[in-house]
Scaffold this motif. Structure first.
Motif, short mmCIF file in Angstrom:
data_model
loop_
_atom_site.label_atom_id
_atom_site.label_comp_id
_atom_site.label_asym_id
_atom_site.label_seq_id
_atom_site.Cartn_x
_atom_site.Cartn_y
_atom_site.Cartn_z
N THR A 414 0.81 -1.17 0.00
CA THR A 414 0.12 0.06 -0.02
C THR A 414 1.11 1.18 -0.05
O THR A 414 1.90 1.25 0.89
N TRP A 415 0.57 2.18 -0.94
CA TRP A 415 1.64 3.09 -1.05
C TRP A 415 1.16 4.52 -1.14
O TRP A 415 1.29 5.22 -0.24
N SER A 416 0.56 5.23 -2.10
CA SER A 416 -0.08 6.24 -2.03
C SER A 416 -1.47 6.31 -2.84
O SER A 416 -1.87 5.34 -3.43
N MET A 417 -2.21 7.36 -2.78
CA MET A 417 -3.58 7.45 -3.44
C MET A 417 -3.46 6.92 -4.81
O MET A 417 -2.92 7.75 -5.60
N GLY A 418 -4.12 6.17 -5.22
CA GLY A 418 -4.19 5.56 -6.59
C GLY A 418 -2.91 4.49 -7.09
O GLY A 418 -3.01 3.96 -7.99
#
Length: 620
Positions: A414-418
């Motif tokens: 899980t990284w950043s939005m989108g």
């Protein structure tokens, strides 16, 4: 109806959150518009403004993302009106493209950009220090040290913004954003301005012939502010004893004052409210001290500027900062007192709190009872098992990030939005295993659509599961473009996720109620098969309104919530409901499995997955 928190006449005193105080300051400054994307710890700013939007004539909107919010604010400023834009610290990454050019162009109407930083990463993926954005973009940075000052400073910043034709960054931290303090209201300025577009193509059109000139202009603007901010009332020297100066910035100043009381010492202080650019006169005065100790949260932003200034001035002042205070995590009074005691050569015995005397039970993070995300994860896992595949689980930012935890373990990253789509595509191009990307509805509108277009155009075999609960749930149920209403509850057009997916060119789009596990399982299984055979993206929308919001609305309507119970005579203790579905309302107790009726949301999904048909609604 009770008056809104930030509504009131001059002289009114109220207990406000730091975020509410910022909103009140903006109202007193006579703003015409406010735009934001929800994100902890900034969300309450726009929520507070939405409550008084009609009373004070302020247009408010939840924008689709932070870049759009900032661009709306820039447009309002071009009309000669005042605007406030708010976001959490990582949101400024999204808005950084227009921000960098905003430093060059400056503004007409006052424009305040609130960056709510999150030391300790309480609710964020990192704890970046956004003051560097000011340094990078030539946009001045200001930091209030308390709730009253947050209100007063916000109001004044609009005036400063217009006087110097520059946007400003108001940087807060979680502790200030969510602390409460008494605030005395000032008068609300009624800015009677005719909105007129300030046509100035050579200023607004960022074309190469004009960029060098603008670069020179902004450097001159910063030099002017270096001189002027020495007299700004929120920066101040406090006389004290000894030749060691304590310099503090933002909320760290509150820790310093309390720590000095603990240590029973009274050194001279420099409280900095403007941390970029440093006020030249105050920095020069600081160098008159033998030793300087800088207290600030996260990075050595002020400390490094002071060191550079000292070198230019040929000063031999001894400068300390991050050699005494942690660079990682949030400060507190004890940490500050410990560092100051070393710098000042005094003893410090940390106060010890009373032990609770009880050991609290572990409370692992989990989705709420009745959450449609839980049934979605459960169904997708079943689909993968039936398809006999081991997908790479791409996950995004939202409530559903909790899918990382057992029993689901469905967040390989899980990284950043989108990024579930973007990074997922990079993996999908070379992976033998399918990629299943989970993304929430609000995140889909925020940053998922460009990724989906890319997946269609460049033919990525990726399965996208949009977990649609109708609102931006994690930050407090703010509306988004799919909700059908705006921040003040007014009706606005709804833009369904599935319509956008089809418009992007996705040919496989199915919408399934998230509580219907068997239908959802089958839809995802078909999607996996389609993506593999067609070498193209497939979208499944798992839709279920947020359980918390549903529960709240039922209570408001006076509707009863019928909990479910387990018939112990039928229960075979297979453990599917408690171990694999893992609803927090279902527990083991004395060798049996039971449902805590006070927690049960009455969704009934557990009944549908029980192989023994031992679960049903409570009767009678």
């Amino acid at each position: 109806m009770a008056r809104a928190a930030i509504s009131g006449d001059s002289g009114t005193r109220k207990l406000l959150l730091g975020n509410e105080a910022i909103a009140r300051g903006a109202v007193e400054a006579g703003i015409s518009a406010a735009a934001a994307y929800p994100g902890t710890p900034s969300t309450e700013i726009l929520e507070a403004l939405a409550e008084v939007a009609e009373e004070y004539g302020v247009y408010v909107e939840w924008s689709t993302n932070e870049k759009v919010a900032l661009e709306v604010g820039i447009g309002v400023s071009m009309m000669g009106l005042r605007a406030l834009v708010a976001m959490k610290h990582v949101g400024l990454n999204v808005a950084s493209d227009p921000l960098m050019s905003l430093g060059y162009t400056g503004v007409v109407g006052g424009l305040v950009v609130v960056s709510a930083d999150d030391p300790n990463a309480h609710s964020s993926q990192n704890e970046q220090d956004n003051r560097y954005y000011g340094l990078h973009s030539y946009i001045p940075v200001f930091e209030p040290s308390g709730v009253q000052e947050a209100k007063d400073m916000t109001r004044e910043l609009f005036q400063l913004s217009e006087e110097h034709r520059t946007a400003v960054i108001l940087r807060t931290t979680t502790r200030l954003s969510h602390s409460r303090g008494e605030v005395m209201f000032g008068a609300v300025e009624r800015v009677h301005r005719e909105p007129v577009f300030h046509r100035d193509p050579e200023r607004w059109a960022l074309l190469p012939p004009y960029s060098l000139r603008k670069h020179r202009e902004v450097l001159e603007r910063i030099r002017t502010l270096e001189e002027k901010l020495g007299e700004w009332p929120f920066n101040r020297f406090v006389e004290g004893d000894g030749d060691t100066l304590i310099v503090s910035a933002g909320f760290a100043h509150a820790y310093v004052r309390e720590a000095l009381d603990w240590l029973k010492v009274n050194p001279p202080l420099l409280k900095l409210a403007s941390t970029y650019p440093l006020p030249r006169a105050l920095a020069k005065r600081a160098l008159e001290f033998r030793k300087i100790v800088v207290v600030e949260e996260l990075e050595p932003f002020v400390e490094d500027q002071l060191r550079a200034f000292a070198q230019r001035e040929g000063s031999s002042a001894e400068i300390h900062g991050k050699d005494l205070f942690p660079r990682v995590g949030e400060l507190n009074t004890a940490l500050v007192a410990s560092g100051l005691s070393k710098a000042l050569g005094v003893s410090f015995d940390p106060p010890r709190g009373n032990a609770a005397g009880v050991e609290l039970p572990p409370r692992p993070p989990t989705l709420c009872p009745g959450c449609g995300h839980r049934s979605t994860y459960y169904a997708v896992k079943l689909a993968a098992a039936r398809a006999r595949v081991k997908p790479v689980w791409a996950n995004d930012i939202g409530c559903y990030t909790l899918g990382f935890f057992p029993p689901f373990r469905m967040a390989d990253f899980t990284w950043s939005m989108g990024s579930a789509l973007g990074i997922g595509m990079g993996i999908a191009r070379f992976s033998k295993d399918p990629v299943v990307a989970f993304i929430g509805d609000s995140t889909f509108y925020h940053a998922g659509i460009p990724g989906l277009i890319n997946a269609v155009y460049n033919q990525y075999p990726i399965v996208v599961v949009v977990m649609d609960n109708g609102v931006t749930a994690m930050t407090g149920h703010q509306p988004h473009p799919g909700s059908g209403y705006g921040p003040t509850g007014e009706k606005r057009p709804a833009i369904p996720v599935e319509n956008l997916a089809r418009a992007c060119g996705v040919e496989f789009v199915e919408v399934v109620p998230a509580y219907e596990v068997a239908r959802l399982r089958d839809a995802v299984e078909r999607a996996i098969k389609y993506a593999r055979e067609k070498n193209a993206p497939a979208v499944v929308v798992a839709r279920q309104f947020c359980a918390l919001e549903e529960l709240r609305m039922k209570r408001m309507r006076g509707e009863a919530v019928v909990p479910y119970v387990i018939d112990q005579a039928k229960c075979v203790k297979c453990g599917i409901c408690v171990d694999q579905f893992s609803c927090p309302a279902i527990v083991r107790e004395n060798g049996s499995i039971k449902i805590l009726t006070e927690l049960c949301a009455g969704c009934g999904v557990c009944a549908s997955i029980c192989p023994a048909k031992a679960i049903g609604p409570l009767s009678g």
